[in-house]
Design an enzyme around this catalytic site. Structure first.
Site, PDB file in Angstrom:
ATOM      1  N   CYS A  43      -5.400   8.179  11.976  1.00 52.52           N
ATOM      2  CA  CYS A  43      -4.926   7.969  10.609  1.00 52.52           C
ATOM      3  C   CYS A  43      -4.444   9.305  10.069  1.00 52.52           C
ATOM      4  O   CYS A  43      -5.232  10.263  10.006  1.00 52.52           O
ATOM      5  CB  CYS A  43      -6.099   7.438   9.774  1.00 52.52           C
ATOM      6  N   CYS A  80       2.661   7.446   9.272  1.00 52.34           N
ATOM      7  CA  CYS A  80       1.467   6.635   9.025  1.00 52.34           C
ATOM      8  C   CYS A  80       1.349   5.718  10.236  1.00 52.34           C
ATOM      9  O   CYS A  80       2.341   5.100  10.632  1.00 52.34           O
ATOM     10  CB  CYS A  80       1.641   5.827   7.739  1.00 52.34           C
TER      11      CYS A  80
HETATM   12  N1  DGL Z   1      -2.835   4.360   8.887  1.00 53.45           N
HETATM   13  C1  DGL Z   1      -3.099   5.409   7.989  1.00 53.45           C
HETATM   14  C2  DGL Z   1      -2.249   6.630   8.147  1.00 53.45           C
HETATM   15  O1  DGL Z   1      -1.828   6.928   9.245  1.00 53.45           O
HETATM   16  C3  DGL Z   1      -3.551   5.077   6.595  1.00 53.45           C
HETATM   17  C4  DGL Z   1      -2.806   4.071   5.829  1.00 53.45           C
HETATM   18  C5  DGL Z   1      -3.543   3.738   4.549  1.00 53.45           C
HETATM   19  O2  DGL Z   1      -4.650   3.228   4.651  1.00 53.45           O
HETATM   20  O3  DGL Z   1      -3.005   4.008   3.469  1.00 53.45           O
HETATM   21  O4  DGL Z   1      -2.030   7.349   7.224  1.00 53.45           O
END
Ligand code: DGL
Length: 262
Positions: free
Chosen positions: A73, A183
């Site tokens: 993430c 993301c």
């Molecule tokens: N998948 C995550 C990222 O790479 C977070 C997305 C979220 O929960 O806002 O930032």
């Protein structure tokens, strides 16, 4: 050599894009994937909250005796990885927007970065951006609303395409020829992103690089698994188990059993 599992976590299903690259490169590793779906999206939640959640998940994974953790993430990496590294001695691999390869590959010198508001506002990202801003124009855009649509049990493709067009068209208008998926959720809708961005846009994410970095770190510490068995991935969620199973049927190619994060 260690047969202990590896932990991988994200706010929700986004980290499955990283998990996929890990599965391809390291098919014999035993993997535990934690989706903090009850608290997704992390993007707008602020560093303190995201750090608390990340510590909670790390405590869980440490209790499951993992040998290393991938923070799959961008938002949690930016907010929390420094604190996690202070607390845990095991290898911790984070993910950040792939600005470097994008800047190297761009011909127009204009690169778009689509990421969460939390990632874009973070010190970590601002530092990364400043390393390339003398040679490359970097256009950032928060993909507000996208994670929620990706996490919905019923996929509303028309809404996804509308939102993507509103984010990507202004970047194209300014000459961007390379788009960074900053993301991990966005890599799950790469096909929709490619259809909106068009054939002339080079799309870059960090999945393969993260898997390679994980492999390198495991080899350095002699922690890789040489057993030839392939384990099913263990999925754990803080959210609704039925919803998680539906999402996995959409985004994960193998049969999946989900248990609750305690
Ligand atoms: N998948 C995550 C990222 O790479 C977070 C997305 C979220 O929960 O806002 O930032």
């Amino acid at each position: 050599m260690s047969a202990s599992p590896l932990g991988v976590f994200d706010s929700g299903v986004g980290g499955l894009s990283i998990l996929h690259s890990i599965r391809q490169l390291l098919p014999h590793e035993d993997l535990i994937y934690v989706a903090d779906s009850a608290h997704a999206p992390y993007g707008p939640k602020g560093e303190k909250f995201i750090t608390q959640r990340s510590l909670h998940i790390m405590d869980y994974l440490a209790a499951r005796k993992v040998k290393a953790v991938v923070v799959a993430c961008n938002t949690a990496t930016a907010a929390a990885i420094a604190v996690l590294r202070e607390r845990y001695a095991m290898p911790l691999i984070g993910v950040e927007p792939a600005v470097k390869p994008a800047a190297e590959q761009s011909h127009s010198g204009v690169v778009g970065v689509l990421a969460t508001s939390g990632t874009i506002a973070s010190d970590k990202f601002l530092t990364l951006q400043s390393r390339f801003s003398d040679r490359t124009q970097i256009l950032t855009r928060a993909g507000t609303g996208l994670v929620e649509l990706i996490e919905q049990p019923q996929f509303d493709e028309a809404a996804v395409l509308r939102l993507l067009a509103s984010f990507i068209q202004p970047m194209k208008d300014k000459g961007a020829d390379t788009l960074v998926l900053g993301c991990t959720h966005y890599s799950l809708i790469r096909a929709q992103i490619a259809s909106v961005a068009g054939p002339d846009m080079n799309i870059v994410d960090a999945g393969t690089a993260v898997a390679k970095e994980l492999e390198r770190r495991l080899l350095t510490k002699g922690l890789n698994n040489l057993v030839t068995a392939t384990y099913p991935v263990q999925f754990v969620t803080s959210g609704d188990i039925k919803v998680q199973e539906q999402l996995l049927a959409r985004y994960w190619p193998e049969p999946a059993v989900v248990t609750a994060l305690v």
